[in-house]
Scaffold this motif. Structure first.
Motif, short mmCIF file in Angstrom:
data_model
loop_
_atom_site.label_atom_id
_atom_site.label_comp_id
_atom_site.label_asym_id
_atom_site.label_seq_id
_atom_site.Cartn_x
_atom_site.Cartn_y
_atom_site.Cartn_z
N LEU A 282 0.85 -1.18 0.00
CA LEU A 282 0.00 0.00 0.00
C LEU A 282 0.89 1.23 0.00
O LEU A 282 2.05 1.18 0.43
N ILE A 283 0.34 2.36 -0.45
CA ILE A 283 1.12 3.60 -0.52
C ILE A 283 0.99 4.34 0.80
O ILE A 283 -0.12 4.62 1.28
N LEU A 284 2.13 4.66 1.39
CA LEU A 284 2.17 5.37 2.66
C LEU A 284 2.25 6.88 2.45
O LEU A 284 1.60 7.66 3.13
N VAL A 304 6.14 8.81 -11.12
CA VAL A 304 5.56 9.17 -9.83
C VAL A 304 6.23 8.33 -8.74
O VAL A 304 6.07 7.11 -8.71
N PHE A 305 6.97 8.99 -7.86
CA PHE A 305 7.70 8.31 -6.79
C PHE A 305 6.88 8.31 -5.51
O PHE A 305 6.39 9.37 -5.08
N VAL A 306 6.72 7.13 -4.91
CA VAL A 306 5.94 7.00 -3.66
C VAL A 306 6.70 6.13 -2.68
O VAL A 306 7.61 5.39 -3.05
N ILE A 307 6.29 6.21 -1.41
CA ILE A 307 6.83 5.34 -0.35
C ILE A 307 5.76 4.31 0.00
O ILE A 307 4.60 4.66 0.24
N TYR A 314 9.13 3.37 -4.37
CA TYR A 314 8.60 2.75 -5.59
C TYR A 314 8.33 3.86 -6.61
O TYR A 314 8.12 5.02 -6.24
N VAL A 315 8.30 3.48 -7.90
CA VAL A 315 7.97 4.46 -8.94
C VAL A 315 6.95 3.85 -9.90
O VAL A 315 7.06 2.70 -10.31
N VAL A 335 16.17 3.09 6.75
CA VAL A 335 14.73 3.10 6.52
C VAL A 335 14.35 4.50 6.06
O VAL A 335 14.81 5.50 6.62
N ILE A 336 13.51 4.59 5.01
CA ILE A 336 13.03 5.89 4.56
C ILE A 336 11.97 6.37 5.55
O ILE A 336 10.95 5.71 5.75
#
Length: 374
Positions: A282-284, A304-307, A314-315, A335-336
């Protein structure tokens, strides 16, 4: 063949870590030069710092804070050109602990802090974003800074070429603005003036846009993905099918189902598309959105870059025929912890654009995930 790399940009000083990013831009010393990234961050000291590339090495510089104030929130960063052959000059807009707008800007020889104040009788609550506007392709670029005030209205602080002005953009009819989403600009053709678009999320979890049609400002209801309220923004870009085509906005959002969606203009109508999530995740949070060009004559391709909920990067990217998800991972043994910014870099005006995604890790270091050429 190129490859993705992780690089530790470290922290503003040995004792001051990075708390949050403020904005990122690329700089050109002249139109034929390589682009050089500048990443502005708020340090744990509540001051502004910039991590920048001089062409050979990365540096940290302390930008300080407005006199007697602390930096508490981002608005965004842009570069300004006084004419098409001039050097680019960075402007980083922030909100101070007095809820006023401030800008840290380069005049060509030194950095300055300027107090932009607040719109009539209001306080600045949150930033929406910053763009530059040109009256024609040969004109000076003029910054437009969109913010939300404490009465939940949209305002813009803009430069008319001689002075700064505040304009009340209001709010969508019978609605209250609850959250910012992002800003972009549109050109109807390569010789046209730029038209700002500012996207926000309203109290009913729908997307609205405040946009300039060339003669007046308008509010338009973009709605929401089918059956899914809008939680937060993930980034706004404009896309071109080729350098002579009209620019088309793409607005990426995160739904309450923690999936990615895009609201995009196909040239005649707006559409919603479900981008999903990276496999099993899931996208945080979101890091940023850019467009890529493989060469100056190519179409632009969104990234589109997401955590993810595993605290990895992830992109979601368009390869020219389909959307893909790619796992960018995380810096070694880290850890990001907080999202950052995304930009593209060109080594020369004819080179392919290369994405750079900046994040902050659990040790308060700035890291970048970037695409290197062979």
């Amino acid at each position: 063949m190129g490859s993705w790399q992780w690089n530790d940009q470290q922290r503003p000083t040995n004792t001051v870590g990075a708390r949050a990013t403020i904005g990122a831009v690329t700089m050109k010393d002249d139109p034929q030069a390589a682009q050089r990234p500048y990443v502005f961050v708020r340090g744990l000291d509540s001051k502004l710092h910039v991590n920048w590339w001089d062409g050979k090495a990365w540096h940290w510089s302390a930008q300080g804070a407005p006199s007697g104030r602390s930096v508490i929130e981002k608005v965004g960063a842009v570069t300004v050109q006084d004419n098409p052959t001039a050097v680019q000059r960075p402007y980083a807009f922030v909100i101070g602990d007095d809820s006023h707008l401030y800008v840290n800007w380069w005049d060509g020889s030194k950095w300055n802090w300027s107090a932009q104040g607040t719109p009539g009788g209001r306080l600045v609550r949150e930033g929406v974003g910053v763009v530059t506007v040109q009256d024609n392709p040969n004109a000076a670029q003029r910054p437009y800074v969109f913010v939300l005030t404490d009465d939940f209205r949209l305002w813009v602080n803009w430069w008319d070429g001689a002075k700064w002005n505040w304009s009340d953009q209001g709010a969508p009819p019978s609605r209250t603005i609850s959250r910012p989403l992002g800003v972009t600009t549109m050109r109807d053709n390569p010789n046209a003036f730029t038209r700002p678009y500012a996207f926000v999320i309203t109290d009913d979890s729908r997307v609205w846009v405040n946009w300039w049609d060339g003669a007046k400002w308008n509010w338009s209801d973009q709605g929401a993905p089918s059956g899914q309220p809008v939680k937060k923004g993930a980034g706004v870009v404009t896309v071109q099918d080729n350098p002579n085509e009209v620019e088309r906005p793409y607005v990426f959002i995160q739904g309450y189902d923690s999936q990615l969606y895009v609201n995009w203009w196909d040239g005649s109508k707006w559409n919603w598309s479900a981008q999903g999530t990276p496999g099993g995740r899931l996208i945080l949070d979101s890091v940023g959105t850019v467009t890529m060009k493989d060469n100056p004559s190519a179409f632009t391709r969104p990234y589109v870059f997401v955590i993810g909920d595993d605290s990895k990067l992830y992109v979601n990217w368009w390869d020219g025929s389909k959307w893909n998800w790619a796992a960018q991972g995380t810096p070694a043994s880290r850890v990001i912890e907080r999202p950052g910014e995304a930009i593209t870099v060109q080594d020369n005006p004819n080179a392919t654009q290369r994405p750079y995604a900046f994040v902050i890790t659990d040790d308060s270091d700035l890291w970048v995930n970037w695409w290197s050429l062979p």
